[in-house]
Design a protein around this motif. Structure first.
Motif, PDB file in Angstrom:
ATOM      1  N   THR A 107      -8.202   1.820  -0.883  1.00  0.00           N
ATOM      2  CA  THR A 107      -8.224   1.850  -2.361  1.00  0.00           C
ATOM      3  C   THR A 107      -7.183   2.797  -2.886  1.00  0.00           C
ATOM      4  O   THR A 107      -6.621   3.596  -2.219  1.00  0.00           O
ATOM      5  N   LYS A 141       0.807  -1.230   0.000  1.00  0.00           N
ATOM      6  CA  LYS A 141       0.000   0.000   0.000  1.00  0.00           C
ATOM      7  C   LYS A 141       0.834   1.271   0.000  1.00  0.00           C
ATOM      8  O   LYS A 141       0.309   2.363   0.090  1.00  0.00           O
ATOM      9  N   GLU A 183      -6.644  -3.751   4.021  1.00  0.00           N
ATOM     10  CA  GLU A 183      -7.369  -4.590   3.061  1.00  0.00           C
ATOM     11  C   GLU A 183      -8.466  -3.821   2.338  1.00  0.00           C
ATOM     12  O   GLU A 183      -8.868  -4.191   1.249  1.00  0.00           O
ATOM     13  N   ASN A 184      -8.972  -2.737   2.960  1.00  0.00           N
ATOM     14  CA  ASN A 184     -10.044  -1.954   2.370  1.00  0.00           C
ATOM     15  C   ASN A 184      -9.570  -0.621   1.792  1.00  0.00           C
ATOM     16  O   ASN A 184     -10.383   0.193   1.366  1.00  0.00           O
ATOM     17  N   HIS A 238      -3.494   8.715   4.920  1.00  0.00           N
ATOM     18  CA  HIS A 238      -4.792   8.339   4.343  1.00  0.00           C
ATOM     19  C   HIS A 238      -5.990   8.907   5.105  1.00  0.00           C
ATOM     20  O   HIS A 238      -7.129   8.584   4.751  1.00  0.00           O
TER      21      HIS A 238
END
Length: 158
Positions: free
Chosen positions: A158, A18, A155-156, A95
């Motif tokens: 984007t 990520k 995991e979520n 983020h």
């Protein structure tokens, strides 16, 4: 003695995927085994000198090393291992994801020794993107709840 808790290898690998490129004091790297027993780099060299390199087992991310690294080399099978708090700070600053860890129920200071912890995840200021349920996703320790929340976010992401 109080020690720092570092993310698991699974989380370190997700962080690299990520875009986490911060320098960390520890990193996950390849573990070396011979007949199921961990061996050192020197042992590896000796086995190779003896022609026994086929008996050496290499396990990616199998060892948390005490030397630092970052994730700038995409091809390397070394993964920076931040502390749980450093990973949560990176999610918050990069983020805008805020992770809140709390006891399942709070009735006073004695509940900080409870056996069930839950997390909430907030995106930005007001938009809630996920929350653990009372009978699901509970963790027995604060650190396990941190690890679960970080994993959920990565995991979520984007």
């Amino acid at each position: 003695m109080i020690t720092e808790d570092y993310v698991s290898f699974e989380i370190a690998k997700l962080l690299k995927e990520k875009g986490f490129k911060n320098w960390c004091d520890k990193c996950y790297g390849t573990a070396l085994y011979h007949k199921g027993v961990p061996i050192s780099f020197d042992d590896e060299c000796e086995l190779k000198d003896e022609g026994l390199e086929n008996e050496i087992e290499y396990v990616e991310g199998g060892y948390l090393y005490d030397f630092g690294c970052d994730n700038r080399k995409e091809y390397a099978k070394v993964y920076a291992a931040p502390t749980l708090q450093m990973a949560m700070k990176w999610l918050r600053e990069v983020h805008r994801i805020i992770i809140v860890i709390q006891p399942l129920s709070f009735n006073g200071a004695k509940d900080f020794l409870c056996d069930n912890w839950v997390y909430s995840v907030w995106l930005g200021i007001n938009l809630k993107i996920g929350e653990s349920l009372k009978n699901q996703n509970t963790s027995s320790t604060y650190e396990e709840a941190c690890e679960s929340a970080i994993k959920y976010c990565l995991e979520n992401l984007t």
